[in-house]
Every structure is written in C-alpha cells, then in structure tokens.
Scaffold this motif. Structure first.
Motif, PDB file in Angstrom:
ATOM      1  N   THR A  33      66.254  48.817  19.604  1.00 20.75           N
ATOM      2  CA  THR A  33      65.033  48.760  20.382  1.00 20.75           C
ATOM      3  C   THR A  33      65.136  47.830  21.553  1.00 20.75           C
ATOM      4  OG1 THR A  33      64.091  49.331  18.301  1.00 20.75           O
ATOM      5  CG2 THR A  33      62.565  48.227  20.081  1.00 20.75           C
ATOM      6  N   LYS A  34      65.754  46.808  21.236  1.00 16.78           N
ATOM      7  CA  LYS A  34      65.808  45.605  22.394  1.00 16.78           C
ATOM      8  C   LYS A  34      66.569  45.986  23.465  1.00 16.78           C
ATOM      9  CE  LYS A  34      66.685  40.721  22.998  1.00 16.78           C
ATOM     10  NZ  LYS A  34      67.166  39.544  22.443  1.00 16.78           N
ATOM     11  N   GLY A  37      65.143  50.230  24.221  1.00 16.19           N
ATOM     12  CA  GLY A  37      63.666  50.582  23.888  1.00 16.19           C
ATOM     13  C   GLY A  37      63.516  51.755  22.973  1.00 16.19           C
ATOM     14  N   GLY A  39      62.875  54.000  19.614  1.00 10.47           N
ATOM     15  CA  GLY A  39      62.096  53.835  18.377  1.00 10.47           C
ATOM     16  C   GLY A  39      60.793  54.613  18.564  1.00 10.47           C
ATOM     17  N   PRO A  40      59.907  54.393  17.777  1.00 10.57           N
ATOM     18  CA  PRO A  40      60.055  53.636  16.545  1.00 10.57           C
ATOM     19  C   PRO A  40      60.989  54.307  15.439  1.00 10.57           C
ATOM     20  CG  PRO A  40      58.108  54.827  16.250  1.00 10.57           C
ATOM     21  CD  PRO A  40      58.650  55.196  17.543  1.00 10.57           C
ATOM     22  N   VAL A 172      58.154  50.007  18.787  1.00  5.12           N
ATOM     23  CA  VAL A 172      58.538  49.528  20.042  1.00  5.12           C
ATOM     24  C   VAL A 172      57.437  48.919  20.956  1.00  5.12           C
ATOM     25  CG1 VAL A 172      59.349  50.791  22.182  1.00  5.12           C
ATOM     26  CG2 VAL A 172      60.026  51.792  20.178  1.00  5.12           C
ATOM     27  N   ASP A 173      57.805  47.658  21.031  1.00  5.54           N
ATOM     28  CA  ASP A 173      56.761  47.101  21.603  1.00  5.54           C
ATOM     29  C   ASP A 173      56.644  47.089  23.126  1.00  5.54           C
ATOM     30  OD1 ASP A 173      55.734  46.307  19.189  1.00  5.54           O
ATOM     31  OD2 ASP A 173      57.021  44.467  19.206  1.00  5.54           O
ATOM     32  N   GLY A 176      63.230  48.234  26.889  1.00  2.59           N
ATOM     33  CA  GLY A 176      64.184  47.556  26.590  1.00  2.59           C
ATOM     34  C   GLY A 176      65.018  47.246  27.808  1.00  2.59           C
TER      35      GLY A 176
END
Length: 343
Positions: A33-34, A37, A39-40, A172-173, A176
């Motif tokens: 994710t980092k 990017g 996900g979720p 996912v906020d 990435g």
C-alpha cells in the motif's frame, strides 16, 4: 511434432492470480500500500481440510495459512504466510524464503479431469485441499516442467458457499510512492535451466505459445549494473523465450554465462519466478527516485537492443519478489531479433 491440442483444457483461460509466500502478510500488505498504493487488503486465516501433499492424503491434520488479497488491475495479488502445520507454503518458505509460489487460473470447469490429465503426463499434486468446506484448490507439481507451481480451483457448488470470513482489512488512504495510474502487470519472468525445453512444455501442457527465442548478450545487451556495480559486457549473457497468454507475457530466462541477478536467483532458489513486471512506464525515472526515498534501490538494470531499458527493483524483502519497470528509449529501433521460434 507438437500436439495439436494441449494436455490441459486451459488454452485461452487467463491467469487471474499471483501467489507470493511471505513471512508476514500484514507487514507486506502495508508495504504494498505504501509503495504501490495497492489495496484495500483483506486478511483471512484458512484452515484447509482433506489435505493432500505430494500426492499423499494427510488425514486429520491441523494446518493454517494466513492470506492477504488485493487487486492490481486485472490480476489479484495473494500474499500467503504459513502459520502452522504441513503445507507447500511452509516448505517453500523454508527452502526458498520469500517468493512467488504459484500462478493461478482460478476456478475452472473440468477440474478433476484436468488434474487427472496432468497426472497422466507425469505432473502430480503438489498440494490439494478443501477451503471453507466447499471449494477445492489444487496446486500442480509443475515446478520442473514449467518453472513454477500452477493452481486450479474447483468452485463451490451454488448451494454451498465457503464459510470463510476475513478477520480484517487494510485500507488505501492515498497514493503510494508509485502512481499506478495507467500501469498494470504485463509479464512474469521465470528463471529456468533450459528455455527451449520449458517453452515446449508450456505449449504441450498449457497451449501457451508461439514462443520466440532471443539472445540477450553484447552488443544487444549493454550498460548492465548489478547491485549498483557496472558489469562488463562480456560477463553477462542470457537466453530468453517469450510468449503471451491473454494480456500476460511469459518470459523464460536462462543465464548462460557471467554474473547476473538471474544467475544469483538460479543458484540460490533453483528454477522459479524471478520477477513480476509493469513493462515500459512513462515515469520510469521519477518512480526510481520516489522508491529510493523509501529505501528501494535497483537490483539490476541495463539496455536491451539499444531501444529499451529495464530495471529490476530490490523489493524481495519488502514485497516478497522482484518487481520490474521498463522504459522505451525515444527514437531508437531495437537491434534484437529472435534466433528461433516454437512451434
């Protein structure tokens, strides 16, 4: 002469999943994710029943694998962490460490007949089991024939859905380090000992082909670097075979001489999936800079045919496997030409 039809009735069916064995699915999913990017992610603990391992029924045994799943374009990434009990995943981790364990066709019609046909061709069951009391997964022992394990699934009957529920998710906020917009998985690279033999077996077993054979060597392979160190052109050579299955390219790679990431992989792990590739991306150089800020450096890089650059990323620890990015060199025409094909 090659057979007119493959042994398995899978021709035209796409690969739907890449399965990667890792030490810690939660930690690895968070890194995906980092960095990507992606996900979720959904986390599930699976305790299969009716387990077969290496064609042997194990009877009543306790085994568990923790998985995390997310989609990257059309392909699903499945991270697998063996928790306890006997399994192909535990054996893989103990023998090879982290890495791509299998490619999956997902649910297929005629699952039992396909397993039988593979057995008649000398490829037995690596592992099989019942998931959630309903669906059957089968890993085929195709490592020697195809360079990797192939998975097929017998879907659950419509009136008997698997009783599996994820125990958690990772959202996912935001984007990435790599912007995935316009990027998709286009290739898996498989290190083997004999590209021509393995290519024939892909055709005869799965109907994957036609294959084109290439020599990656000077002067068509140049400016190679391994772990940041320049490699003399005379010390690097590969034979390759490429073919497509739907949108996914299979690239077989046989290190012929000298030092390379492929030779290191073969010596350490034996045949297997070396990398997963996004192919040529427009922001290749910007991606490398962004990843460097996250502690990810190139594993290996070089120029192919004067017209394309490749970069393997040292993502084995963070993401469970090497990921590749490519770059097209504007205005250049490739000097690479196949030396043969099959069939």
């Amino acid at each position: 002469m090659p057979p007119s039809e493959p042994i398995a009735e899978l021709k035209g069916k796409p690969i739907v999943q890449v399965g990667i064995v890792v030490r810690d699915v939660v930690r690895t999913a968070k890194r995906y994710t980092k960095l990507f990017g992606a996900g979720p992610w959904q986390f599930t603990d699976i305790e299969p029943t009716e387990i077969q391992l290496h064609d042997q029924a194990l009877g009543e045994v306790d085994a568990c694998v923790r998985i995390a799943t997310a989609n990257l374009g059309k392909l699903q990434i499945e991270l697998l962490q063996p928790m306890y009990g006997p399994s192909t995943h535990m054996e893989f981790l103990n023998r090879h460490g982290q890495g791509v364990h299998h490619l999956s066709f997902g649910g297929i019609d005629g699952h039992d007949r396909t397993v039988e046909k593979f057995a008649n061709a000398g490829i037995g069951v690596e592992m099989q089991g019942l998931i959630g009391g309903a669906a059957t997964f089968t890993y085929l022992a195709s490592q020697q024939a195809l360079g990797t394990i192939i998975e097929i699934v017998k879907p659950a009957p419509p009136d008997n859905a698997p009783n599996l529920k994820p125990w958690g998710t990772w959202p996912v906020d935001g984007p990435g380090a790599i912007d995935l917009e316009g990027k998709r998985i286009v290739q898996v690279g498989i290190v083997v000992e004999d590209v021509e033999q393995i290519a024939r077996q892909y055709w005869e077993l799965l109907g994957v082909g036609p294959w084109h054979f290439l020599h990656f060597q000077p002067p068509h392979l140049a400016d190679c670097r391994l772990h940041g160190v320049a490699v003399r052109d005379s010390d690097f050579g590969l034979k390759a075979a490429v073919a497509n299955l739907g949108d996914l390219q299979f690239e077989l790679l046989e290190p012929t001489h000298g030092v390379s990431t492929h030779r290191e992989f073969l010596n350490a792990h034996g045949p297997g999936i070396h990398h997963v590739s996004f192919g040529a991306v427009k922001d290749h150089d910007e991606v490398l800079m962004s990843l460097a800020e996250e502690g990810i450096e190139p594993e290996s890089s070089g120029i192919l045919g004067g017209a394309a650059a490749f970069t393997y990323l040292s993502t084995q620890d963070a993401l469970g496997t090497i990921w590749e990015l490519g770059k097209t060199i504007s205005g250049k025409k490739s000097s690479l030409k196949p030396y043969g094909s099959y069939p």
